[in-house]
Write a protein that holds these residues in place. Sequence first.
Motif, mmCIF file in Angstrom:
data_model
loop_
_atom_site.group_PDB
_atom_site.id
_atom_site.type_symbol
_atom_site.label_atom_id
_atom_site.label_comp_id
_atom_site.label_asym_id
_atom_site.label_seq_id
_atom_site.Cartn_x
_atom_site.Cartn_y
_atom_site.Cartn_z
ATOM 1 N N GLU A 18 11.497 40.604 24.373
ATOM 2 C CA GLU A 18 11.347 39.342 25.120
ATOM 3 C C GLU A 18 11.540 39.599 26.616
ATOM 4 O OE1 GLU A 18 10.611 36.382 23.908
ATOM 5 O OE2 GLU A 18 10.706 36.947 21.786
ATOM 6 N N ALA A 19 10.750 38.926 27.454
ATOM 7 C CA ALA A 19 10.948 39.028 28.904
ATOM 8 C C ALA A 19 11.978 37.982 29.313
ATOM 9 C CB ALA A 19 9.634 38.782 29.630
ATOM 10 N N TYR A 20 13.001 38.421 30.046
ATOM 11 C CA TYR A 20 14.085 37.501 30.394
ATOM 12 C C TYR A 20 14.577 37.769 31.806
ATOM 13 C CZ TYR A 20 16.968 41.582 29.427
ATOM 14 O OH TYR A 20 17.511 42.839 29.442
ATOM 15 N N LYS A 21 15.346 36.820 32.318
ATOM 16 C CA LYS A 21 16.005 37.011 33.619
ATOM 17 C C LYS A 21 17.480 36.655 33.454
ATOM 18 C CE LYS A 21 13.859 32.603 34.662
ATOM 19 N NZ LYS A 21 13.061 31.764 35.533
ATOM 20 N N VAL A 22 18.305 37.211 34.346
ATOM 21 C CA VAL A 22 19.757 37.096 34.183
ATOM 22 C C VAL A 22 20.396 36.596 35.465
ATOM 23 C CG1 VAL A 22 21.875 38.448 33.812
ATOM 24 C CG2 VAL A 22 19.811 39.017 32.532
ATOM 25 N N GLY A 23 21.380 35.716 35.307
ATOM 26 C CA GLY A 23 22.210 35.336 36.456
ATOM 27 C C GLY A 23 23.668 35.515 36.076
ATOM 28 N N THR A 24 24.444 36.173 36.947
ATOM 29 C CA THR A 24 25.880 36.311 36.659
ATOM 30 C C THR A 24 26.677 35.778 37.844
ATOM 31 O OG1 THR A 24 25.936 38.526 37.592
ATOM 32 C CG2 THR A 24 25.644 38.389 35.204
ATOM 33 N N PHE A 25 27.903 35.357 37.551
ATOM 34 C CA PHE A 25 28.799 34.939 38.639
ATOM 35 C C PHE A 25 30.210 35.366 38.282
ATOM 36 C CE2 PHE A 25 31.442 32.131 41.181
ATOM 37 C CZ PHE A 25 30.839 32.263 42.421
ATOM 38 N N PRO A 26 30.867 36.113 39.179
ATOM 39 C CA PRO A 26 32.230 36.597 38.874
ATOM 40 C C PRO A 26 33.292 35.539 39.156
ATOM 41 C CG PRO A 26 31.512 37.430 40.997
ATOM 42 C CD PRO A 26 30.380 36.572 40.484
ATOM 43 N N PHE A 27 34.310 35.488 38.290
ATOM 44 C CA PHE A 27 35.415 34.553 38.547
ATOM 45 C C PHE A 27 36.185 34.938 39.814
ATOM 46 C CE2 PHE A 27 34.774 33.529 34.008
ATOM 47 C CZ PHE A 27 34.727 32.145 34.110
ATOM 48 N N ALA A 28 36.007 36.200 40.262
ATOM 49 C CA ALA A 28 36.685 36.633 41.485
ATOM 50 C C ALA A 28 36.229 35.798 42.680
ATOM 51 C CB ALA A 28 36.401 38.111 41.739
ATOM 52 N N ALA A 29 35.047 35.173 42.571
ATOM 53 C CA ALA A 29 34.535 34.357 43.676
ATOM 54 C C ALA A 29 34.723 32.862 43.397
ATOM 55 C CB ALA A 29 33.054 34.678 43.896
ATOM 56 N N ASN A 30 35.560 32.543 42.414
ATOM 57 C CA ASN A 30 35.780 31.140 42.038
ATOM 58 C C ASN A 30 37.191 30.732 42.492
ATOM 59 O OD1 ASN A 30 37.013 29.125 40.074
ATOM 60 N ND2 ASN A 30 34.880 28.986 39.462
ATOM 61 N N GLY A 31 37.256 29.713 43.362
ATOM 62 C CA GLY A 31 38.533 29.317 43.961
ATOM 63 C C GLY A 31 39.563 28.882 42.928
ATOM 64 N N ARG A 32 39.130 28.150 41.927
ATOM 65 C CA ARG A 32 40.075 27.650 40.914
ATOM 66 C C ARG A 32 40.661 28.802 40.101
ATOM 67 N NH1 ARG A 32 40.751 22.821 37.995
ATOM 68 N NH2 ARG A 32 42.793 23.047 37.012
ATOM 69 N N ALA A 33 39.797 29.789 39.783
ATOM 70 C CA ALA A 33 40.280 30.945 39.021
ATOM 71 C C ALA A 33 41.308 31.706 39.853
ATOM 72 C CB ALA A 33 39.115 31.853 38.645
ATOM 73 N N MET A 34 41.052 31.810 41.161
ATOM 74 C CA MET A 34 42.010 32.496 42.040
ATOM 75 C C MET A 34 43.330 31.733 42.073
ATOM 76 S SD MET A 34 40.399 33.844 45.523
ATOM 77 C CE MET A 34 38.663 33.952 45.315
ATOM 78 N N ALA A 35 43.230 30.403 42.212
ATOM 79 C CA ALA A 35 44.443 29.577 42.262
ATOM 80 C C ALA A 35 45.242 29.732 40.968
ATOM 81 C CB ALA A 35 44.064 28.118 42.480
ATOM 82 N N ALA A 36 44.544 29.931 39.861
ATOM 83 C CA ALA A 36 45.210 30.054 38.557
ATOM 84 C C ALA A 36 45.637 31.486 38.263
ATOM 85 C CB ALA A 36 44.281 29.550 37.460
ATOM 86 N N ASN A 37 45.442 32.381 39.204
ATOM 87 C CA ASN A 37 45.801 33.798 39.018
ATOM 88 C C ASN A 37 45.056 34.416 37.829
ATOM 89 O OD1 ASN A 37 47.188 36.168 39.627
ATOM 90 N ND2 ASN A 37 48.779 35.722 38.109
ATOM 91 N N SER A 38 43.801 33.994 37.640
ATOM 92 C CA SER A 38 43.045 34.581 36.520
ATOM 93 C C SER A 38 41.590 34.809 36.942
ATOM 94 C CB SER A 38 43.110 33.676 35.287
ATOM 95 O OG SER A 38 42.810 32.353 35.635
ATOM 96 N N ALA A 39 41.455 35.468 38.099
ATOM 97 C CA ALA A 39 40.124 35.617 38.686
ATOM 98 C C ALA A 39 39.447 36.902 38.243
ATOM 99 C CB ALA A 39 40.239 35.547 40.202
#
Length: 480
Positions: free
Chosen positions: A379-400
């Motif tokens: 199958e032809a597909y495309k991918v998007g990823t986003f790291p929690f390291a760039a998520n403010g809430r994850a950083m605030a929760a110490n789980s980035a």
Amino acid sequence: MSDKYDVIVIGAGPGGYVAAIKAAQLGLKTACVESWSSSDGKSQVLGGTCLNVGCIPSKALLEISHKFEEASHDYEMQGIIAKDVKIDVTKMMERKSGIVKQLTGGIAGLFKSNGVTSIHGHGKLLANRQVEVTDSDGKTKIYEAENVIIATGSKPIEIPPAPMTEGYIVDSEGALEFDEVPKRLGIIGAGVIGLELGSVWARLGSEVTVLEAQDTFLPAVDQQVAKDALKQFRKQGLNIVMGGRVTGAEVKRKLVNVSYEDSKGKQELKVDKLIVAVGRRPYTDNLLAADSGVSMDERGFIFVDEQCKTEAPGVWAVGDVVRGPMLAHKASEEGVMVAERIAGQKPQVNYDCIPNVIYTSPEVAWVGKTEEELKTEGEAYKVGTFPFAANGRAMAANSASGMVKIIADEKTDRILGFHIVGPQASEIVAQGVIAMEFGSSAEDLALTCFAHPTLSESVHEAALAVNGGAIHIANRRKKK
Ligand code: FAD
Ligand code: AMP
């Protein structure tokens, strides 16, 4: 009351008890046969593996051990002083048992309020939808039904190299009952159950070694996600040995000596306790009379079609005892489908949209196809990823740590796979399930407004990234 029912369900786990409640709600005269007894053997216990020795007790221990680990290691850098944090294993186990008792008792209440008759004993399916029930005194009684639903679940697989030895070599059930934290703990099998149980005891202070025969870590999981998870588990101190096949285990001088072979040859490991977590098998012991008309496949699963019909008319089977993932919510979905089909409706389980979760820290969760599966299918597909390291809430929760990864069809943009390794993945995955159930495109998610600051914004950003439009990271659009 007559002993003839519209529906008799055998097994009161999440497949069986949900099927029984739904059938009763639809106006069918329903009974549920369950053999599980309290420790004194006197009363019946409902809820099956999931409530008694599976999902619920394991999650209770995972939650408590997670809190303990945070308080022991992560508080200080956040300015919280909690000195000499200790774990009281007896109290922890009491809390776990209390939760189990409350929930299993709740099912008894639901049976009562919905008018489901509960029958305590071992059920055996005879010909023509008759069910023979043997009670704890060995007395038998035969019940009849228009429809029988088999929901007898599964049991842990035992392997000859590591025979169960009380107090030393245990299965997942035994691992939920330790009365102290083992100094050194061995686990055979780096599957979902092995990793979850390993996490519990590692967080409480055990030195944990997980021996896994295969070379690929979590082969059913998207490998980008699995590799990230493996890196983080190892960083936490879990010693995960890939390609390590256990060949023997024996108890000597209060220690378990485990022999295994890896790429370097024969190896030895000494541990205080060993958990065997090499998978589960469908449970059909003494369930089917020779003329029941129900057959099994080559691996012992009851043979059913897409609607959970067996080869015997009016006999259905759901949950762990049939093909498909061994998951509580899959069992319940099938239970509801079968009850509704018996009542004349035409529902269908969407097997493409069943979420999977590994409740480690970070959690791993996914729904739909992995990149590896799509490659194999061409199958032809495309991918998007986003790291929690760039998520403010994850950083605030110490789980980035970790990421959200969305895979979409190259041409139509329809979401094909939704994968997470990171905080609250078990909750976030529901967004992917809903999106996929509604046939959403990545653009649909990208055009949706997400509250700020939330972990879910990583879903938004990953969806934006699918088409090169993420805001809070550089876009590297990956095309196959
Ligand atoms: P079961 O829950 O196994 O129930 C079957 C019932 O049938 C049992 O009560 C049994 O006593 C009864 N029975 C069997 N034979 C007979 C008979 N002949 N007569 C009468 N009664 C009979 N899944 C998740 O989705 N999420 C999780 O987080 C999760 N964690 C888990 C953790 C552990 C440690 C384990 C072991 C499993 C976990 N699972 C989890 C898997 C989940 O428990 C199963 O998928 C689920 O319980 C299957 O439901 P079921 O109704 O098919 O069978
Ligand atoms: P699961 O089926 O997801 O619970 O995972 C069980 C894991 O145990 C699988 O990954 C198997 O490869 C692994 N396993 C089975 N037998 C052995 C063995 N003898 N030694 C090490 N790992 C094993």
